[in-house]
Write a protein that holds these residues in place. Structure first.
Motif, short mmCIF file in Angstrom:
data_model
loop_
_atom_site.label_atom_id
_atom_site.label_comp_id
_atom_site.label_asym_id
_atom_site.label_seq_id
_atom_site.Cartn_x
_atom_site.Cartn_y
_atom_site.Cartn_z
N UNK A 13 -121.79 0.06 79.01
CA UNK A 13 -121.52 1.41 78.49
C UNK A 13 -122.53 1.85 77.44
N UNK A 14 -123.08 0.90 76.68
CA UNK A 14 -124.11 1.23 75.69
C UNK A 14 -125.43 1.57 76.37
N UNK A 15 -125.65 1.01 77.58
CA UNK A 15 -126.83 1.27 78.39
C UNK A 15 -128.15 1.11 77.62
N UNK A 16 -128.36 -0.06 77.01
CA UNK A 16 -129.62 -0.26 76.28
C UNK A 16 -130.80 -0.41 77.25
N UNK A 17 -131.98 -0.13 76.77
CA UNK A 17 -133.18 -0.29 77.59
C UNK A 17 -133.37 -1.77 77.94
N UNK A 18 -133.01 -2.64 77.03
CA UNK A 18 -133.05 -4.09 77.24
C UNK A 18 -131.80 -4.68 76.61
N UNK A 19 -131.36 -5.79 77.14
CA UNK A 19 -130.21 -6.45 76.52
C UNK A 19 -130.66 -7.78 75.91
N UNK A 20 -129.92 -8.22 74.92
CA UNK A 20 -130.21 -9.49 74.27
C UNK A 20 -129.73 -10.63 75.15
N UNK A 21 -130.37 -11.77 75.06
CA UNK A 21 -129.96 -12.94 75.83
C UNK A 21 -128.51 -13.30 75.53
N UNK A 22 -128.06 -13.06 74.31
CA UNK A 22 -126.68 -13.38 73.93
C UNK A 22 -125.66 -12.51 74.67
N UNK A 23 -126.11 -11.38 75.23
CA UNK A 23 -125.23 -10.50 76.00
C UNK A 23 -125.12 -10.90 77.46
N UNK A 24 -126.02 -11.74 77.93
CA UNK A 24 -126.09 -12.10 79.35
C UNK A 24 -125.06 -13.18 79.66
N UNK A 25 -124.17 -12.87 80.61
CA UNK A 25 -123.16 -13.84 81.04
C UNK A 25 -123.67 -14.66 82.22
N UNK A 26 -124.53 -14.05 83.03
CA UNK A 26 -125.06 -14.71 84.22
C UNK A 26 -126.47 -14.19 84.47
N UNK A 27 -127.40 -15.10 84.69
CA UNK A 27 -128.77 -14.76 85.09
C UNK A 27 -128.97 -15.30 86.50
#
Length: 109
Positions: A13-27
């Motif tokens: 919902x924040x729709x950042x241009x990039x997300x932090x690794x800490x936000x990633x649940x699955x790569x």
């Protein structure tokens, strides 16, 4: 940067241009001929160091396969490899998908 990332609703919902690794649940990485070593060695250790809990590697070479890893005590542990039709669970939700549908060259049952 992974080929696919799964993040929580707050980040979506924040729709950042990039997300932090800490936000990633699955790569998820999809191996290509030039990325095999990078995806299996370099990114494997980089994502573990970043604290990404789940790392999946999709290999499009026949038979199309998926290997799932989970971060345990700062190292990824193999939680199984699947080919063809994959059935697994991610954060309590059952997932089912046809890995063969990822490439037109894959063998169909």
């Amino acid at each position: 940067m992974p080929d696919v990332v799964v993040v929580g609703n707050t980040v979506v919902h924040a729709n950042p241009a990039r997300c932090d690794a800490s936000d990633v649940r699955l790569a998820i990485e999809v191996i290509s001929p030039g990325s095999r070593r990078t995806d299996r060695v370099t990114k494997f250790s980089e994502y573990a160091e970043a604290g990404i809990d789940h790392y999946w590697i999709v290999d499009l070479d026949p038979p199309v396969s998926l290997v799932c890893y989970r971060l345990i005590d700062e190292d990824y542990e193999d939680f199984g490899e699947q080919a063809g039709y994959a059935e697994l669970e991610f954060e309590g939700a059952p997932l089912k998908f046809d890995l063969n549908a990822l490439t037109p060259d894959a063998q169909r049952p």
